[in-house]
Design a protein around this motif. Sequence first.
Motif: not given
Length: 146
Positions: A50-57, A64-68, A90-96
């Motif tokens: 759960y902590d990993l998910r929250q931190h990685f999220s 993300r927004q700057n890259t786009f 898009d690939a990064w968002n999918t993998k994340a």
Amino acid sequence: MAWDEWEQAKARAQQDAAMRLNEVAPARGGGDGDLVVHDNVLGALGNAAYDLRQHFSSASDHARQNTFDASVQLFNDGFDMGSALTELHDAWNTKAGTLKEACAHISNHLDYTRAEHAKDAVKIATDLHTIGGDELSVSRINDYYK
């Protein structure tokens, strides 16, 4: 193989199986072969997922927004790199998203497993009582299986 050898082999197999009731045969390198997991370990693993998910999220979303925005600007300026950067975005968002879903799945599954195990333990304890509420003795339990 002669008929009597076959019968002897079957008898040995049945005897071996009866001795291993409710457990796995010992591993060759030692150990008893049974899998043991303690509730507090499952809880710690679930919390870590759960902590990993929250931190990685939050960490995976920083750029993300700057890259786009950069990919759109590069594309509008006529650079092929713009569309490549959009594909990367898009690939990064999918993998994340996949990693976040996996962490959530692990956390939820461990929580569910702990809850179901606790329910099973209560049911087993409840089932081993007489109608009057007294605990069943071992000899009384054995009467049911004779």
